[in-house]
Design an enzyme around this catalytic site. Structure first.
Site, PDB file in Angstrom:
ATOM      1  CE1 TYR A  64       2.979  12.509  -1.735  1.00 55.78           C
ATOM      2  CE2 TYR A  64       4.034  11.499   0.165  1.00 55.78           C
ATOM      3  CZ  TYR A  64       3.360  12.553  -0.409  1.00 55.78           C
ATOM      4  OH  TYR A  64       3.072  13.692   0.337  1.00 55.78           O
TER       5      TYR A  64
ATOM      6  CE  LYS B  55       3.921  16.436   2.487  1.00 58.92           C
ATOM      7  NZ  LYS B  55       3.574  17.820   2.863  1.00 58.92           N
TER       8      LYS B  55
END
Length: 260
Positions: free
Chosen positions: A161, A168
């Site tokens: 990720y 995020k």
């Protein structure tokens, strides 16, 4: 599938859906749920290529507003909100469901991320939501709700990720600050955190199938989340019954995030 809805709980409400790419998009799941509950929708598409996929979906939603929106293109975001102001004069909710990181940035180590790739990732994935909140504020005359999409990789290190986890995390922090700033005006703000979903955006993450399998095997419900699950939960938070819920990161993942 969106369950049959007999009560139009969001009838009279008007909202903007940003991020529909095709009928597998999380934003599409949200749009279907909001429309099923009676809301009227404005829809955007990224570019001319995307329009071919989005326009038929916008017709299905009976959306009176369909406009291009590339958040990196000067003036396009302002044009969307200006059109909404002209057509409706007000706005009740915004669903921000977009994120992007250049491939060489996303697939590399965080410590190796180039500055331009980092800035692009943050610009599209985080700053665009802050800017939408700024533009939506004057249109939310009776209050409203702002939504953005996040992921568990903001809080924990998720393999592959990488830099998107940083973006995020910043996005979730922005949600809390904006919720505090706009709360006195009756504007609520939420980050929606679905479990792993087989969307086009997720296809850029290496070994994503392994992540899906692990989520299904590990989640307490032993099931994967669908875009319709995400849509209905998001739509609930736009209802007046949720008027005292704000600043939250809501996990819709069958409980996957609670398991070590």
């Amino acid at each position: 599938m969106i369950p049959e809805v007999k009560a139009k709980l969001l009838e009279g409400k008007k909202g903007l859906i940003v991020g529909i790419a095709n009928d597998q998009s999380i934003a599409w799941g949200c749009a279907k749920a909001f429309r099923a509950l009676g809301a009227e929708l404005a829809v955007t598409y990224l570019n001319d290529k995307a329009r071919a996929y989005v326009e038929p979906l916008a017709r299905e939603l009976e959306a009176p507003i369909l406009m291009p929106l590339d958040v990196g293109a000067p003036g396009q975001m302002e044009a969307v909100f200006e059109r909404i102001g002209e057509h409706w004069g007000e706005l009740d909710f915004v669903v921000h469901s977009i994120a992007f990181s250049p491939k060489d940035t996303l697939q590399g180590r965080v410590v190796d991320v180039p500055r331009d790739g980092f800035l692009t990732t943050m610009d599209v994935s985080c700053w665009s939501f802050i800017r939408m909140a700024h533009l939506a504020e004057p249109l939310m005359k009776r209050g409203g709700t702002l939504f953005t999409m996040t992921y568990y990789g903001s809080q924990m290190v998720v393999k592959n990720y990488n830099v998107m986890g940083l973006a995020k995390a910043a996005l979730e922090s922005a949600v809390r600050y904006i919720a505090a700033e706009l709360g006195p005006k009756g504007i609520r703000v939420h980050a929606i955190s679905p479990g792993p979903l087989a969307t086009r955006a997720a296809s850029g993450i290496p070994e994503f199938d392994e992540l899906l399998n692990r989520a299904q095997e590990t989640a307490p419900t032993r099931s994967l989340v669908s875009i319709d699950d995400v849509g209905m939960a998001t739509a609930f938070l736009a209802h007046d019954a949720a008027r005292l819920i704000t600043g939250e990161t809501l996990y819709i993942d069958g409980g996957y995030h609670i398991i070590d």
